[in-house]
Write a protein that holds these residues in place. Sequence first.
Motif, PDB file in Angstrom:
ATOM      1  N   ALA A 135       6.805  -1.085   1.122  1.00 39.22           N
ATOM      2  CA  ALA A 135       7.372  -0.070   2.020  1.00 39.22           C
ATOM      3  C   ALA A 135       8.781   0.279   1.582  1.00 39.22           C
ATOM      4  N   LEU A 136       9.207   1.479   1.960  1.00 41.14           N
ATOM      5  CA  LEU A 136      10.592   1.857   1.712  1.00 41.14           C
ATOM      6  C   LEU A 136      11.199   2.462   2.965  1.00 41.14           C
ATOM      7  N   ALA A 137      12.489   2.241   3.111  1.00 36.38           N
ATOM      8  CA  ALA A 137      13.271   2.880   4.164  1.00 36.38           C
ATOM      9  C   ALA A 137      14.125   3.930   3.482  1.00 36.38           C
ATOM     10  N   GLY A 138      13.881   5.189   3.865  1.00 38.73           N
ATOM     11  CA  GLY A 138      14.591   6.278   3.232  1.00 38.73           C
ATOM     12  C   GLY A 138      16.078   6.239   3.526  1.00 38.73           C
ATOM     13  N   GLN A 139      16.833   6.876   2.656  1.00 37.93           N
ATOM     14  CA  GLN A 139      18.281   6.868   2.829  1.00 37.93           C
ATOM     15  C   GLN A 139      18.707   7.717   4.019  1.00 37.93           C
ATOM     16  N   THR A 140      17.918   8.741   4.313  1.00 38.61           N
ATOM     17  CA  THR A 140      18.202   9.573   5.484  1.00 38.61           C
ATOM     18  C   THR A 140      17.109   9.347   6.512  1.00 38.61           C
ATOM     19  N   GLY A 141      17.469   9.397   7.748  1.00 40.37           N
ATOM     20  CA  GLY A 141      16.476   9.180   8.783  1.00 40.37           C
ATOM     21  C   GLY A 141      16.151   7.710   8.937  1.00 40.37           C
ATOM     22  N   ASN A 142      15.182   7.421   9.745  1.00 38.54           N
ATOM     23  CA  ASN A 142      14.880   6.035  10.045  1.00 38.54           C
ATOM     24  C   ASN A 142      13.409   5.720   9.866  1.00 38.54           C
ATOM     25  N   GLN A 143      12.785   6.446   8.995  1.00 38.67           N
ATOM     26  CA  GLN A 143      11.365   6.220   8.801  1.00 38.67           C
ATOM     27  C   GLN A 143      11.125   5.183   7.728  1.00 38.67           C
ATOM     28  N   PHE A 144      10.097   4.395   7.971  1.00 39.41           N
ATOM     29  CA  PHE A 144       9.562   3.516   6.954  1.00 39.41           C
ATOM     30  C   PHE A 144       8.328   4.188   6.381  1.00 39.41           C
ATOM     31  N   TYR A 145       8.193   4.128   5.059  1.00 39.71           N
ATOM     32  CA  TYR A 145       7.017   4.672   4.405  1.00 39.71           C
ATOM     33  C   TYR A 145       6.262   3.508   3.791  1.00 39.71           C
ATOM     34  N   PHE A 146       5.016   3.346   4.196  1.00 38.22           N
ATOM     35  CA  PHE A 146       4.215   2.220   3.731  1.00 38.22           C
ATOM     36  C   PHE A 146       3.186   2.661   2.696  1.00 38.22           C
ATOM     37  N   GLY A 147       2.889   1.757   1.784  1.00 36.98           N
ATOM     38  CA  GLY A 147       1.741   1.949   0.918  1.00 36.98           C
ATOM     39  C   GLY A 147       0.465   1.654   1.685  1.00 36.98           C
ATOM     40  N   THR A 148      -0.653   1.798   1.009  1.00 40.50           N
ATOM     41  CA  THR A 148      -1.946   1.649   1.680  1.00 40.50           C
ATOM     42  C   THR A 148      -2.372   0.194   1.828  1.00 40.50           C
ATOM     43  N   GLY A 149      -1.632  -0.723   1.226  1.00 43.95           N
ATOM     44  CA  GLY A 149      -1.958  -2.138   1.350  1.00 43.95           C
ATOM     45  C   GLY A 149      -2.870  -2.626   0.237  1.00 43.95           C
ATOM     46  N   THR A 150      -2.679  -3.874  -0.161  1.00 44.88           N
ATOM     47  CA  THR A 150      -3.528  -4.518  -1.165  1.00 44.88           C
ATOM     48  C   THR A 150      -4.031  -5.826  -0.584  1.00 44.88           C
ATOM     49  N   SER A 151      -5.331  -5.942  -0.498  1.00 45.67           N
ATOM     50  CA  SER A 151      -5.932  -7.155   0.033  1.00 45.67           C
ATOM     51  C   SER A 151      -6.052  -8.200  -1.074  1.00 45.67           C
ATOM     52  N   THR A 206      14.373  10.195  -2.363  1.00 43.23           N
ATOM     53  CA  THR A 206      15.668  10.806  -2.652  1.00 43.23           C
ATOM     54  C   THR A 206      16.743   9.782  -2.333  1.00 43.23           C
ATOM     55  N   GLY A 207      17.763   9.765  -3.127  1.00 41.28           N
ATOM     56  CA  GLY A 207      18.855   8.846  -2.868  1.00 41.28           C
ATOM     57  C   GLY A 207      18.514   7.407  -3.197  1.00 41.28           C
ATOM     58  N   TYR A 208      18.983   6.520  -2.359  1.00 45.63           N
ATOM     59  CA  TYR A 208      18.893   5.084  -2.645  1.00 45.63           C
ATOM     60  C   TYR A 208      18.218   4.347  -1.481  1.00 45.63           C
ATOM     61  N   PRO A 209      16.901   4.272  -1.528  1.00 47.51           N
ATOM     62  CA  PRO A 209      16.189   3.624  -0.422  1.00 47.51           C
ATOM     63  C   PRO A 209      16.321   2.110  -0.477  1.00 47.51           C
ATOM     64  N   SER A 210      15.976   1.453   0.615  1.00 45.80           N
ATOM     65  CA  SER A 210      15.747   0.016   0.626  1.00 45.80           C
ATOM     66  C   SER A 210      14.247  -0.209   0.474  1.00 45.80           C
ATOM     67  N   LEU A 211      13.886  -1.294  -0.182  1.00 42.14           N
ATOM     68  CA  LEU A 211      12.479  -1.570  -0.475  1.00 42.14           C
ATOM     69  C   LEU A 211      12.056  -2.896   0.140  1.00 42.14           C
ATOM     70  N   PHE A 212      10.814  -2.945   0.569  1.00 40.16           N
ATOM     71  CA  PHE A 212      10.314  -4.099   1.316  1.00 40.16           C
ATOM     72  C   PHE A 212       8.885  -4.434   0.885  1.00 40.16           C
ATOM     73  N   TRP A 213       8.548  -5.696   1.018  1.00 46.74           N
ATOM     74  CA  TRP A 213       7.156  -6.123   1.020  1.00 46.74           C
ATOM     75  C   TRP A 213       6.879  -6.791   2.360  1.00 46.74           C
ATOM     76  N   TYR A 214       5.825  -6.300   3.024  1.00 47.71           N
ATOM     77  CA  TYR A 214       5.340  -6.893   4.257  1.00 47.71           C
ATOM     78  C   TYR A 214       3.977  -7.523   3.994  1.00 47.71           C
ATOM     79  N   VAL A 215       3.660  -8.560   4.766  1.00 51.69           N
ATOM     80  CA  VAL A 215       2.380  -9.237   4.613  1.00 51.69           C
ATOM     81  C   VAL A 215       1.700  -9.328   5.973  1.00 51.69           C
ATOM     82  N   GLN A 216       0.396  -9.174   5.943  1.00 49.59           N
ATOM     83  CA  GLN A 216      -0.395  -9.286   7.173  1.00 49.59           C
ATOM     84  C   GLN A 216      -1.481 -10.329   6.954  1.00 49.59           C
TER      85      GLN A 216
END
Lengths: 114, 112
Positions: B91-107, B28-38
């Motif tokens: 991953a995305l950071a929702g517009q409300t709250g402070n949660q990050f939502y991650f995908g399941t990862g791609t190896s 909902t709204g306008y999240p920020s989007l991220f790619w993280y690497v491990q």
Amino acid sequence: GAGVSQTPSNKVTEKGKYVELRCDPISGHTALYWYRQSLGQGPEFLIYFQGTGAADDSGLPNDRFFAVRPEGSVSTLKIQRTERGDSAVYLCASSIQGWGDTQYFGPGTRLTVL
Amino acid sequence: GNSVTQMEGPVTLSEEAFLTINCTYTATGYPSLFWYVQYPGEGLQLLLKATKADDKGSNKGFEATYRKETTSFHLEKGSVQVSDSAVYFCALAGQTGNQFYFGTGTSLTVIP
């Protein structure tokens, strides 16, 4: 400078026991997050602190899980009456302020409940 | 609610091949989007991010463009190296709250 550190790196415990996991964030970071990562999954949000207070604890799975950050720096995640399903890697992250900021992750604590 | 759907792996490529890892999101709204690497044996690291529609994040030869019309943030690299072998998380950071939502990862494994 030093990154986010977590101790212990590995913890093996028996079902029913109590465990504490520690996170030391980057100095000056006001926001601190706990996540749980199960095998083959992405990190799952547990709780977010802004300073000393838990601003969002909606990700804690049940009342066996609790976290504190009494002085606004180090945080401890506490799990009571551990269950085998609690086995996972517990990640801590910190960011400068909060929402939308880049989160810097620690190496994680691998918890195994036998 | 907020969620991220990420291309399943594992992905195996030869060195210098082109890489795309798909990521779509629901928010909902306008999240920020991220790619993280491990990288093997290391913690999650931010690879790149974009905070608004049409922004392009880039780092270490990787790029991703925030596409609101297709709710996507696909990761691309023109020529992968063996050292790029890692697990990649959208991953995305929702517009409300402070949660990050991650995908399941791609190896990703890159072979010489």
